[in-house]
Design a protein around this motif. Sequence first.
Motif, PDB file in Angstrom:
ATOM      1  N   THR A   5      74.780  27.276  69.868  1.00 31.44           N
ATOM      2  CA  THR A   5      75.730  28.062  69.082  1.00 31.44           C
ATOM      3  C   THR A   5      76.363  27.240  67.975  1.00 31.44           C
ATOM      4  O   THR A   5      76.545  27.721  66.852  1.00 31.44           O
ATOM      5  CB  THR A   5      76.822  28.632  70.015  1.00 31.44           C
ATOM      6  OG1 THR A   5      76.204  29.508  70.965  1.00 31.44           O
ATOM      7  CG2 THR A   5      77.873  29.384  69.241  1.00 31.44           C
ATOM      8  N   HIS A   6      76.694  25.970  68.268  1.00 27.54           N
ATOM      9  CA  HIS A   6      77.339  25.122  67.248  1.00 27.54           C
ATOM     10  C   HIS A   6      76.420  24.841  66.066  1.00 27.54           C
ATOM     11  O   HIS A   6      76.902  24.409  65.008  1.00 27.54           O
ATOM     12  CB  HIS A   6      77.784  23.798  67.878  1.00 27.54           C
ATOM     13  CG  HIS A   6      78.950  23.927  68.802  1.00 27.54           C
ATOM     14  ND1 HIS A   6      80.245  24.104  68.346  1.00 27.54           N
ATOM     15  CD2 HIS A   6      79.028  23.933  70.159  1.00 27.54           C
ATOM     16  CE1 HIS A   6      81.062  24.193  69.382  1.00 27.54           C
ATOM     17  NE2 HIS A   6      80.364  24.099  70.489  1.00 27.54           N
ATOM     18  N   THR A 322      74.063  35.239  76.238  1.00 28.41           N
ATOM     19  CA  THR A 322      72.717  35.002  75.726  1.00 28.41           C
ATOM     20  C   THR A 322      71.834  36.200  76.087  1.00 28.41           C
ATOM     21  O   THR A 322      71.761  36.582  77.257  1.00 28.41           O
ATOM     22  CB  THR A 322      72.107  33.724  76.333  1.00 28.41           C
ATOM     23  OG1 THR A 322      72.915  32.595  75.962  1.00 28.41           O
ATOM     24  CG2 THR A 322      70.690  33.511  75.848  1.00 28.41           C
ATOM     25  N   VAL A 323      71.217  36.788  75.075  1.00 27.02           N
ATOM     26  CA  VAL A 323      70.271  37.884  75.304  1.00 27.02           C
ATOM     27  C   VAL A 323      68.884  37.262  75.438  1.00 27.02           C
ATOM     28  O   VAL A 323      68.382  36.661  74.502  1.00 27.02           O
ATOM     29  CB  VAL A 323      70.291  38.902  74.159  1.00 27.02           C
ATOM     30  CG1 VAL A 323      69.274  40.022  74.428  1.00 27.02           C
ATOM     31  CG2 VAL A 323      71.682  39.479  73.972  1.00 27.02           C
ATOM     32  N   PHE A 344      63.212  39.992  68.622  1.00 27.26           N
ATOM     33  CA  PHE A 344      62.597  39.526  67.378  1.00 27.26           C
ATOM     34  C   PHE A 344      63.604  38.764  66.525  1.00 27.26           C
ATOM     35  O   PHE A 344      64.786  39.109  66.464  1.00 27.26           O
ATOM     36  CB  PHE A 344      62.083  40.715  66.548  1.00 27.26           C
ATOM     37  CG  PHE A 344      61.072  41.568  67.255  1.00 27.26           C
ATOM     38  CD1 PHE A 344      59.728  41.216  67.258  1.00 27.26           C
ATOM     39  CD2 PHE A 344      61.461  42.725  67.914  1.00 27.26           C
ATOM     40  CE1 PHE A 344      58.801  42.011  67.910  1.00 27.26           C
ATOM     41  CE2 PHE A 344      60.544  43.521  68.562  1.00 27.26           C
ATOM     42  CZ  PHE A 344      59.199  43.163  68.558  1.00 27.26           C
ATOM     43  N   ALA A 345      63.107  37.729  65.851  1.00 30.17           N
ATOM     44  CA  ALA A 345      63.788  37.161  64.694  1.00 30.17           C
ATOM     45  C   ALA A 345      63.169  37.825  63.468  1.00 30.17           C
ATOM     46  O   ALA A 345      61.988  38.182  63.470  1.00 30.17           O
ATOM     47  CB  ALA A 345      63.591  35.644  64.641  1.00 30.17           C
ATOM     48  N   ALA A 357      68.320  35.024  72.267  1.00 33.40           N
ATOM     49  CA  ALA A 357      69.291  34.920  71.174  1.00 33.40           C
ATOM     50  C   ALA A 357      70.608  34.486  71.792  1.00 33.40           C
ATOM     51  O   ALA A 357      71.200  35.207  72.595  1.00 33.40           O
ATOM     52  CB  ALA A 357      69.438  36.254  70.456  1.00 33.40           C
ATOM     53  N   VAL A 358      71.066  33.288  71.438  1.00 29.19           N
ATOM     54  CA  VAL A 358      72.288  32.735  72.036  1.00 29.19           C
ATOM     55  C   VAL A 358      73.510  33.283  71.319  1.00 29.19           C
ATOM     56  O   VAL A 358      73.413  33.937  70.270  1.00 29.19           O
ATOM     57  CB  VAL A 358      72.276  31.193  71.979  1.00 29.19           C
ATOM     58  CG1 VAL A 358      71.111  30.621  72.760  1.00 29.19           C
ATOM     59  CG2 VAL A 358      72.269  30.698  70.536  1.00 29.19           C
ATOM     60  N   ALA A 359      74.675  33.015  71.894  1.00 29.46           N
ATOM     61  CA  ALA A 359      75.930  33.457  71.290  1.00 29.46           C
ATOM     62  C   ALA A 359      76.013  32.977  69.844  1.00 29.46           C
ATOM     63  O   ALA A 359      75.800  31.800  69.558  1.00 29.46           O
ATOM     64  CB  ALA A 359      77.111  32.922  72.092  1.00 29.46           C
ATOM     65  N   GLY A 360      76.323  33.897  68.947  1.00 36.31           N
ATOM     66  CA  GLY A 360      76.420  33.583  67.525  1.00 36.31           C
ATOM     67  C   GLY A 360      75.186  33.932  66.732  1.00 36.31           C
ATOM     68  O   GLY A 360      75.245  33.999  65.499  1.00 36.31           O
TER      69      GLY A 360
END
Length: 452
Positions: A5-6, A322-323, A344-345, A357-360
């Motif tokens: 996330t960072h 996190t999805v 998907f990205a 897909a992580v937080a953020g």
Amino acid sequence: MPYATHDIRNVALAGHPGAGKTTLFEALLHAGGVLATAGSVERGTTVSDSDPIEKARGHSLDIAIASIDHAGGDGRPCHLNFIDTPGYPDFRGPALSALSAVETAVVVVDADTGVEHGTVRLMERARERGLCRAIVVNKIDHEHADCGRVLAQLRETFGPQVLPLNLPADWGRRVVDCFSGAGGDSDLGPVAEWHQRILDQVVEVDEAAMERYLERGESGLAPEALHDAFEQALREGHLVPVCFVSARSGVGVPELLRVASRLFPDPTEGNPPPLLASDGNGGTRPLPVRADADGHVIADVFKVVNDPFIGKLGVFRVYQGTVRRDTPLYVDDGKRAHRAGHLFALRGREHVEVEQAVAGDIAAVGKIEEVHFDALLHDSHEEDGVRLAPVAFPEPMFGLAVQAASRGQEQKLAQALQKLAEEDPAFVVAHDAEVNETVIRGLSELHLRVML
């Protein structure tokens, strides 16, 4: 490239029509190694403007999303999600929806024409949403560019907190850093003068940093203290940084990429998202969330795409948790969970399957028919009733009655109009059963013409 996330930066490119947002979007993808060659709006070869109508008209009608993975200045991985938005107010719906998914709004300004109506409106919309704001002055190498005049105009319009991070030099053929360094000259005068101004502005928000600065000068400021003060100044609107570029020639684009990586806020540093929860009395209360990858999933769908091959895609921003592929997701207050079988990205119209897909982060989920614009995705009934504060879209004032071209096509027409309404929150379809009439409403005649 694995990232946390960072390491994420979410940035929307906005601005008045013709400022060069799409060309800058392409230049950033090229500088970040995503594209071997930047596409051209005139030739219809951009990642952003992939629709045939966009190519024919030569401007964006919808948002486009693409990400860049590269090593930041300290060697850490950095994942930048850029969103290119339409400039014309006729297509303001998708542009405003994109502002709800980012920490930073970059407003692009033409070095020839300076501050225009769209510049002011979008700066104000970003401020209302609590976003960190930055300005990019584009086309600095044009024959009629006047960077000094434009910078003065920006400061007069938006205040003395508008200060440059770099300056054009050699008549727009290069840029010089005036935040990290104080040496050299520029097209706008000595670098040292602007370096002093921006340092003074940044340390004002941090009392401890200000004391060290007054006692020991610039040498008393540790890099991390200066970074923290910079982020605070951005969050509070005490600083609106300006970068100079020529997206066409690439001048200043790598420098802008470094600025975004090093100085733009990550999801833990921006202002908190305006999430609301039910208060049990028919009202709502603010819901604090942390961009924690291990928490319950809370994500908001800010864009719906009806892809002819994949079907309906819900493009979402993860605010917490996190999805992962096959994560069971509830849509709003739904009782049945849907498995995220395909994540998907995005890179324009291209979709690349990802594992999580992580937080953020920003991603898309496919084949969940219940997904709609502004839907909240979550993995626990504890988040039932949670919503993101709605975006104030302009009222669609232009209306047009439509009917199928031939008998028997009414159902197909209704389905097509429904898909268009799902994709653009400022496009409304209504059916009057008494007179058996379907009316479409939009922001202008051009908006309706393009929809038809």
